[in-house]
Scaffold this motif. Structure first.
Motif, short mmCIF file in Angstrom:
data_model
loop_
_atom_site.label_atom_id
_atom_site.label_comp_id
_atom_site.label_asym_id
_atom_site.label_seq_id
_atom_site.Cartn_x
_atom_site.Cartn_y
_atom_site.Cartn_z
N SER A 1 0.83 -1.21 0.00
CA SER A 1 0.00 0.00 0.00
C SER A 1 0.87 1.27 0.00
CB SER A 1 -0.90 0.00 1.24
OG SER A 1 -1.55 1.23 1.39
N ASP A 2 0.38 2.30 -0.65
CA ASP A 2 1.09 3.58 -0.70
C ASP A 2 1.24 4.22 0.67
OD1 ASP A 2 1.33 3.34 -3.42
OD2 ASP A 2 -0.43 4.57 -3.87
N MET A 3 0.40 3.80 1.63
CA MET A 3 0.45 4.45 2.94
C MET A 3 1.80 4.23 3.63
SD MET A 3 -1.87 2.06 5.46
CE MET A 3 -1.43 0.36 5.83
N TYR A 4 2.51 3.15 3.30
CA TYR A 4 3.80 2.90 3.94
C TYR A 4 4.88 3.88 3.47
CZ TYR A 4 1.56 -1.44 5.35
OH TYR A 4 0.69 -2.35 5.89
N ARG B 1 8.18 5.41 11.12
CA ARG B 1 7.84 4.63 12.32
C ARG B 1 7.68 3.14 12.09
NH1 ARG B 1 6.16 9.63 12.63
NH2 ARG B 1 6.09 10.73 14.65
N ARG B 2 7.21 2.72 10.94
CA ARG B 2 6.90 1.31 10.72
C ARG B 2 7.02 0.96 9.25
NH1 ARG B 2 0.80 2.42 12.81
NH2 ARG B 2 0.60 0.18 12.92
N GLY B 3 6.73 -0.29 8.93
CA GLY B 3 6.84 -0.73 7.54
C GLY B 3 8.09 -1.55 7.30
N TYR B 4 8.45 -2.40 8.27
CA TYR B 4 9.64 -3.25 8.14
C TYR B 4 9.22 -4.71 8.15
CZ TYR B 4 12.07 1.04 9.51
OH TYR B 4 12.54 2.33 9.58
N GLY B 5 9.13 -5.30 6.97
CA GLY B 5 8.75 -6.71 6.89
C GLY B 5 8.23 -7.04 5.51
N PHE B 6 7.87 -8.32 5.32
CA PHE B 6 7.41 -8.79 4.02
C PHE B 6 5.98 -9.32 4.18
CE2 PHE B 6 8.42 -11.75 0.23
CZ PHE B 6 8.00 -10.78 -0.66
N ASN C 1 6.69 -2.28 13.81
CA ASN C 1 5.53 -2.29 12.93
C ASN C 1 4.21 -1.99 13.64
OD1 ASN C 1 6.43 -3.12 10.10
ND2 ASN C 1 7.42 -4.69 11.35
N ALA C 2 3.93 -2.67 14.75
CA ALA C 2 2.60 -2.55 15.35
C ALA C 2 2.66 -2.78 16.84
CB ALA C 2 1.66 -3.57 14.70
N ASN D 1 15.18 7.92 18.83
CA ASN D 1 14.59 7.04 17.82
C ASN D 1 13.08 7.28 17.74
OD1 ASN D 1 13.23 4.44 16.87
ND2 ASN D 1 15.38 3.98 16.42
N ILE D 2 12.58 7.64 16.56
CA ILE D 2 11.16 7.98 16.38
C ILE D 2 10.27 6.79 16.72
CG2 ILE D 2 9.39 8.61 14.70
CD1 ILE D 2 11.46 10.27 13.26
N THR D 3 10.67 5.58 16.30
CA THR D 3 9.86 4.39 16.55
C THR D 3 9.74 4.10 18.05
OG1 THR D 3 10.50 3.43 14.43
CG2 THR D 3 9.60 1.93 16.07
N ILE D 4 10.84 4.25 18.77
CA ILE D 4 10.82 4.01 20.22
C ILE D 4 9.92 5.04 20.90
CG2 ILE D 4 12.22 4.05 22.32
CD1 ILE D 4 14.48 2.80 20.71
#
Length: 440
Positions: free
Chosen positions: A160-163, A171-176, A222-223, A278-281
């Protein structure tokens, strides 16, 4: 032995695709996967459906419920559409698609796995091992995407384009996986929880611990929902014991430790997380800070805003819609209705009304209880408790009818556990199960 290894390899690949639907094509793969699954069922099942498997897995009764609810939904949606002028046709179609098509694709996939398990003499420990390995592979994919930007772009090429929006990209979007948001975390949280709880069925502790760490990495980046699911598993692990007296003692100790952590450990961790570079943390810490504040902490303001939970939406004030539903959800309806929410319970109530929602929730309670009843060990029983608890908790985040990694994993566990119980009791031992294919 070589044949067994090949079967396990291809089944692991199949289940990875079934759980995560990796975006390898510029179109949604779930429907292609469904057609492929039907073809595999016809091939491996010699062109017929095995009724014993449908009954033993509880698939037959669940499919009957889906059929009845589909008729109910179509009738309610048609009636509501006559007097509701809002342009909700696509929304209504989406609701039918989620209930019928996407659910049946997942159930067909579970049936195929059950068929292969019987045909090739796989046991309960085998299907649990394969599922855990699928989660570990996704954890490795998450690390590769995090370390190598080119791999991340490759994994997200057809996602999806949202990533690719700045907020998500940071912040997220690391995986398959086709989904790398809350329902992805829900699924990975279940897998990490299974690995933690299931001592008897999977690899030795050191490898298991590494696998859990890989899955937790995938969850963190990711979540955040997955962390809550995994924490439920941690609490259950602490309580897991056959002896009731020991369980009570551990429960008391867990309460004491929880209170201590609440007052002296959690505030420090939250503050460090919020002040991290770190933004994700910071993103993860902010969610836990909101939860902490909401239950009486002195860290935050009195007016709590739950950014990790969608906006609340009132239930319909129309008597018919309140009781029977409207046939449409309130997900993504801001431009049409002026309000929207992701919350699963609210969407169920809008789609199916109070009557339909009670039926659906009752059916899931029965299914989860059946899984618990047919669990052959303490390990599996606690995994069943995790399954049920996580499902009803994550419904606060989104509607779980339809396809997503968490729902697929829930179905996988819920429907396959009864199968192996019936096989074992029918044959006296689980090794001679190929005979069932010819007996029914």
């Amino acid at each position: 032995m070589l044949k067994e290894k090949r079967v396990r390899f291809w089944l692991t690949l199949y289940i990875f695709i079934a759980v995560f639907q990796p975006p390898v094509l510029p179109v949604s793969t779930i429907y292609i996967f469904g057609i492929l699954t039907i073809g595999l069922i016809l091939w491996k099942g010699n062109g017929r459906i095995n009724t014993y498997i449908l009954k033993a897995c509880n698939l037959k009764v669940f499919m009957q419920v889906i059929g009845l609810m589909a008729i109910y939904l179509i009738i309610i949606s048609s009636i509501n559409g006559l007097y509701n002028p809002a342009d909700l046709f696509i929304n209504r179609l989406r609701c039918v698609n989620q209930l019928v098509v996407l659910t049946l694709i997942q159930l067909a996939s579970i049936y195929f796995i059950a068929l292969i398990s019987i045909k090739y003499n796989l046991e309960l420990k085998d299907i649990i091992n394969i599922l855990i390995k699928v989660g570990i592979v996704q954890g490795v994919c998450a690390i590769l995407a995090y370390v190598i930007p080119q791999v991340r772009i490759l994994f997200l090429r057809y996602a999806s384009d949202m990533y690719f929006e700045s907020y998500m990209w940071e912040r997220r979007g690391y995986g398959f996986s086709s989904m790398l948001i809350d329902v992805f975390g829900y699924g990975m949280g279940l897998l990490a929880g299974y690995a933690l709880l299931c001592d008897k069925y999977i690899m030795r502790f050191s490898r298991r611990l590494l696998g859990i760490m890989l899955m937790l990495f995938s969850i963190m980046f990711n979540a955040r929902t997955g962390l809550i699911v995994f924490l439920i598993a941690v609490a259950l692990k602490f309580l897991k014991k056959n002896n009731k007296a020991i369980v009570v003692c551990r429960a008391v100790l867990l309460i004491v430790l929880s209170i201590g952590m609440y007052f002296w450990v959690v505030p420090v961790l939250i503050q460090k997380g919020i002040s991290s570079s770190n933004i994700t943390i910071r993103w993860i810490a902010s969610a836990f800070s909101q939860i902490y504040n909401a239950i009486g902490s002195s860290l935050g303001e009195k007016d709590i805003s739950f950014s990790f939970i969608s906006d609340k939406v009132a239930l319909s004030d129309n008597v018919f819609e309140f009781v029977f539903g409207s046939g449409h959800s309130v997900y993504g309806t801001s431009s049409i209705l002026g309000f929207a929410t992701d919350i699963g319970y609210t969407n169920l109530f809008w789609i199916y009304g109070g009557l339909g929602t009670c039926i659906i929730l009752f059916v899931f309670v029965k299914l989860f209880f059946s899984t618990y009843k047919y669990s052959e060990s303490v390990d599996i029983k606690y995994m069943a408790i995790l399954n049920a608890t996580a499902y009803f908790l994550v419904l606060f985040k989104g509607n779980l009818l339809g396809y997503n990694p968490g729902t697929y994993i829930t179905y996988y566990f819920t429907f396959l556990i009864p199968l192996f119980y019936h096989i074992k009791n029918r044959n006296g031992q689980s090794k001679d199960i190929i005979k069932i294919i010819h007996d029914v």
